[in-house]
Each structure stands twice: as structure tokens, then as C-alpha cells.
Motif scaffolding. Sequence first.
Motif, PDB file in Angstrom:
ATOM      1  N   THR A  50       0.805  -1.177   0.094  1.00 47.17           N
ATOM      2  CA  THR A  50      -0.001  -0.037   0.062  1.00 47.17           C
ATOM      3  C   THR A  50       0.736   1.105  -0.071  1.00 47.17           C
ATOM      4  OG1 THR A  50      -1.662  -1.005   1.090  1.00 47.17           O
ATOM      5  CG2 THR A  50      -1.866   1.263   1.301  1.00 47.17           C
ATOM      6  N   ALA A  51       1.786   1.296   0.920  1.00 46.57           N
ATOM      7  CA  ALA A  51       2.891   2.487   1.073  1.00 46.57           C
ATOM      8  C   ALA A  51       3.478   2.739  -0.328  1.00 46.57           C
ATOM      9  CB  ALA A  51       3.857   2.293   2.034  1.00 46.57           C
ATOM     10  N   VAL A  52       4.173   1.516  -0.957  1.00 46.13           N
ATOM     11  CA  VAL A  52       4.882   1.988  -2.144  1.00 46.13           C
ATOM     12  C   VAL A  52       3.846   2.443  -3.408  1.00 46.13           C
ATOM     13  CG1 VAL A  52       5.341  -0.331  -3.143  1.00 46.13           C
ATOM     14  CG2 VAL A  52       7.027   1.408  -3.364  1.00 46.13           C
ATOM     15  N   LEU A  53       2.865   1.694  -3.411  1.00 48.32           N
ATOM     16  CA  LEU A  53       1.907   1.807  -4.805  1.00 48.32           C
ATOM     17  C   LEU A  53       1.302   3.217  -4.769  1.00 48.32           C
ATOM     18  CD1 LEU A  53       0.316  -1.662  -5.058  1.00 48.32           C
ATOM     19  CD2 LEU A  53       1.932  -0.742  -6.468  1.00 48.32           C
ATOM     20  N   PHE A  54       1.058   3.729  -3.524  1.00 50.79           N
ATOM     21  CA  PHE A  54       0.312   4.917  -3.501  1.00 50.79           C
ATOM     22  C   PHE A  54       1.347   6.225  -2.828  1.00 50.79           C
ATOM     23  CE2 PHE A  54      -2.850   1.988  -4.014  1.00 50.79           C
ATOM     24  CZ  PHE A  54      -4.016   2.804  -4.893  1.00 50.79           C
ATOM     25  N   GLN A  55       2.562   5.572  -2.512  1.00 52.31           N
ATOM     26  CA  GLN A  55       3.882   6.591  -2.397  1.00 52.31           C
ATOM     27  C   GLN A  55       3.188   7.533  -1.341  1.00 52.31           C
ATOM     28  OE1 GLN A  55       5.491   8.661  -5.652  1.00 52.31           O
ATOM     29  NE2 GLN A  55       5.951   6.570  -6.608  1.00 52.31           N
ATOM     30  N   MET A  56       2.539   6.863  -0.147  1.00 53.55           N
ATOM     31  CA  MET A  56       2.206   7.389   1.026  1.00 53.55           C
ATOM     32  C   MET A  56       2.297   6.261   2.003  1.00 53.55           C
ATOM     33  SD  MET A  56      -1.893   7.856   0.535  1.00 53.55           S
ATOM     34  CE  MET A  56      -1.878   9.234  -0.634  1.00 53.55           C
ATOM     35  N   ASP A  57       2.363   6.740   3.249  1.00 47.28           N
ATOM     36  CA  ASP A  57       2.437   5.766   4.374  1.00 47.28           C
ATOM     37  C   ASP A  57       0.887   5.324   4.550  1.00 47.28           C
ATOM     38  OD1 ASP A  57       4.861   6.463   4.931  1.00 47.28           O
ATOM     39  OD2 ASP A  57       4.701   7.761   6.723  1.00 47.28           O
ATOM     40  N   SER A  58       0.722   4.079   5.177  1.00 46.81           N
ATOM     41  CA  SER A  58      -0.428   3.536   5.063  1.00 46.81           C
ATOM     42  C   SER A  58      -1.467   4.279   6.102  1.00 46.81           C
ATOM     43  CB  SER A  58      -0.467   1.836   5.308  1.00 46.81           C
ATOM     44  OG  SER A  58      -0.015   1.797   6.894  1.00 46.81           O
ATOM     45  N   ALA A  59      -1.097   4.906   7.163  1.00 42.64           N
ATOM     46  CA  ALA A  59      -1.717   5.703   7.794  1.00 42.64           C
ATOM     47  C   ALA A  59      -2.132   6.712   7.107  1.00 42.64           C
ATOM     48  CB  ALA A  59      -0.949   6.036   8.912  1.00 42.64           C
ATOM     49  N   ASP A  60      -1.597   7.519   6.256  1.00 42.75           N
ATOM     50  CA  ASP A  60      -2.141   8.465   5.530  1.00 42.75           C
ATOM     51  C   ASP A  60      -3.146   7.975   4.405  1.00 42.75           C
ATOM     52  OD1 ASP A  60      -0.459  10.165   6.707  1.00 42.75           O
ATOM     53  OD2 ASP A  60       1.107   9.921   5.543  1.00 42.75           O
ATOM     54  N   PHE A  61      -2.668   6.822   3.951  1.00 42.96           N
ATOM     55  CA  PHE A  61      -3.672   6.237   3.013  1.00 42.96           C
ATOM     56  C   PHE A  61      -5.310   5.794   3.714  1.00 42.96           C
ATOM     57  CE2 PHE A  61      -5.715   2.283   1.200  1.00 42.96           C
ATOM     58  CZ  PHE A  61      -5.607   2.675  -0.028  1.00 42.96           C
ATOM     59  N   ALA A  62      -5.101   5.570   4.857  1.00 43.24           N
ATOM     60  CA  ALA A  62      -6.474   5.607   5.718  1.00 43.24           C
ATOM     61  C   ALA A  62      -7.264   6.820   5.836  1.00 43.24           C
ATOM     62  CB  ALA A  62      -6.005   5.191   7.218  1.00 43.24           C
ATOM     63  N   GLU A  63      -6.651   8.126   5.304  1.00 42.06           N
ATOM     64  CA  GLU A  63      -7.317   9.072   5.541  1.00 42.06           C
ATOM     65  C   GLU A  63      -8.236   9.257   4.274  1.00 42.06           C
ATOM     66  OE1 GLU A  63      -7.701  11.401   7.988  1.00 42.06           O
ATOM     67  OE2 GLU A  63      -6.406  10.096   9.021  1.00 42.06           O
ATOM     68  N   ILE A  64      -7.776   8.784   3.083  1.00 44.57           N
ATOM     69  CA  ILE A  64      -8.590   8.804   2.095  1.00 44.57           C
ATOM     70  C   ILE A  64      -9.345   7.642   1.578  1.00 44.57           C
ATOM     71  CG2 ILE A  64      -7.028  10.393   0.892  1.00 44.57           C
ATOM     72  CD1 ILE A  64      -5.986   8.043  -0.999  1.00 44.57           C
ATOM     73  N   ALA A  65      -9.333   6.728   2.351  1.00 50.59           N
ATOM     74  CA  ALA A  65     -10.057   5.140   2.219  1.00 50.59           C
ATOM     75  C   ALA A  65     -11.038   4.874   3.254  1.00 50.59           C
ATOM     76  CB  ALA A  65      -8.825   4.251   2.132  1.00 50.59           C
ATOM     77  N   HIS A  66     -11.138   5.875   4.129  1.00 52.70           N
ATOM     78  CA  HIS A  66     -12.364   5.373   5.175  1.00 52.70           C
ATOM     79  C   HIS A  66     -13.673   5.766   4.706  1.00 52.70           C
ATOM     80  CE1 HIS A  66     -13.276   9.543   6.445  1.00 52.70           C
ATOM     81  NE2 HIS A  66     -11.983   9.873   6.439  1.00 52.70           N
ATOM     82  N   PRO A  67     -14.563   5.144   5.337  1.00 51.39           N
ATOM     83  CA  PRO A  67     -16.053   5.114   4.670  1.00 51.39           C
ATOM     84  C   PRO A  67     -16.658   6.655   4.230  1.00 51.39           C
ATOM     85  CG  PRO A  67     -16.117   3.749   6.465  1.00 51.39           C
ATOM     86  CD  PRO A  67     -14.694   4.209   6.630  1.00 51.39           C
ATOM     87  N   ASN A  68     -16.307   7.672   5.075  1.00 55.46           N
ATOM     88  CA  ASN A  68     -16.575   9.099   4.600  1.00 55.46           C
ATOM     89  C   ASN A  68     -15.597   9.724   3.520  1.00 55.46           C
ATOM     90  OD1 ASN A  68     -19.058   8.798   6.226  1.00 55.46           O
ATOM     91  ND2 ASN A  68     -18.002   9.138   7.980  1.00 55.46           N
ATOM     92  N   ALA A  69     -14.594   9.302   3.164  1.00 57.20           N
ATOM     93  CA  ALA A  69     -13.497   9.803   2.345  1.00 57.20           C
ATOM     94  C   ALA A  69     -14.007   9.693   0.958  1.00 57.20           C
ATOM     95  CB  ALA A  69     -12.391   9.426   2.838  1.00 57.20           C
ATOM     96  N   HIS A  70     -13.212  10.337   0.018  1.00 56.51           N
ATOM     97  CA  HIS A  70     -13.469  10.586  -1.396  1.00 56.51           C
ATOM     98  C   HIS A  70     -13.009   9.025  -1.837  1.00 56.51           C
ATOM     99  CE1 HIS A  70      -9.375  12.261  -0.874  1.00 56.51           C
ATOM    100  NE2 HIS A  70      -9.066  11.617  -2.028  1.00 56.51           N
TER     101      HIS A  70
END
Length: 124
Positions: A50-70
Motif C-alpha cells: 500500500t505504501a509503495v503503490l500509493f507513495q504514502m504511508d498506510s496511515a495516510d492512505f487511511a485518511e482517503i480510504a475510510h467510509p466518509n472519504a473520497h
Amino acid sequence: MITAALAEAERMNVSVCISIVDAAAWPVAFMRMEGTILGAIDIANKKARTAVLFQMDSADFAEIAHPNAHAYTLENTNGGLISFGGGLVLKDAEGTVVGAIGVSGASTADDIAIATVASRVLIA
């Protein structure tokens, strides 16, 4: 990095899996400490991917992938990703992404702390 992660996990008295991937998300190194739950194997690998494919830490990825995110359900792409902490992007001295590390088996905060200690070896 594996050695540093193992030492930090032992210092914290936790058992974890450590996965390191290159910039193309291919496995480079993996270690499962004795006693680590088997489910942590897949999670550590997915945190690193996840971190390398999206070039962001997985904790930051969580900010865009949670149920109310885009980007809700984004974790269902790319063969399965992880939307919580423990995966860190690894960059060289010039800031180029060279891979990622994923740690799983302890609490999310401990996984992040262990991955952070291990990532410092790359910078040193």
C-alpha cells in the motif's frame, strides 16, 4: 532494516512480521518473529505494498480510504491493500521512492514505531 526492526520489537516486547518491498512492490525481505499471529504475514505485506503503490504511508492512505472519504473502498484494488498504519514509504537521500516497509503483529502505534526505527537505517 530487518535487524533494526527485530531489535526494536524485542525491546518493546512484541512479536511482529516485517515486510520490505522495492519501488515496484516486489518483495525484497521478510521476517516473522516466533509467536507472531499468522494473519500478520499478509497484513505486513499489504502495508508495505500500500505504501509503495500509493507513495504514502498506510496511515495516510487511511485518511482517503475510510467510509466518509473520497476514495472509500480503494483498499479493494491492487489485489488488496491496507488502510491503517504500519506501512512506511522508503525514500533515498534525493527523495526518490525506493520501496516500503510494512510491520504487523503489535498495536498499530507499535507497528508504526518499529517501522520508523527500521526506516532510519536506510537514511543513515
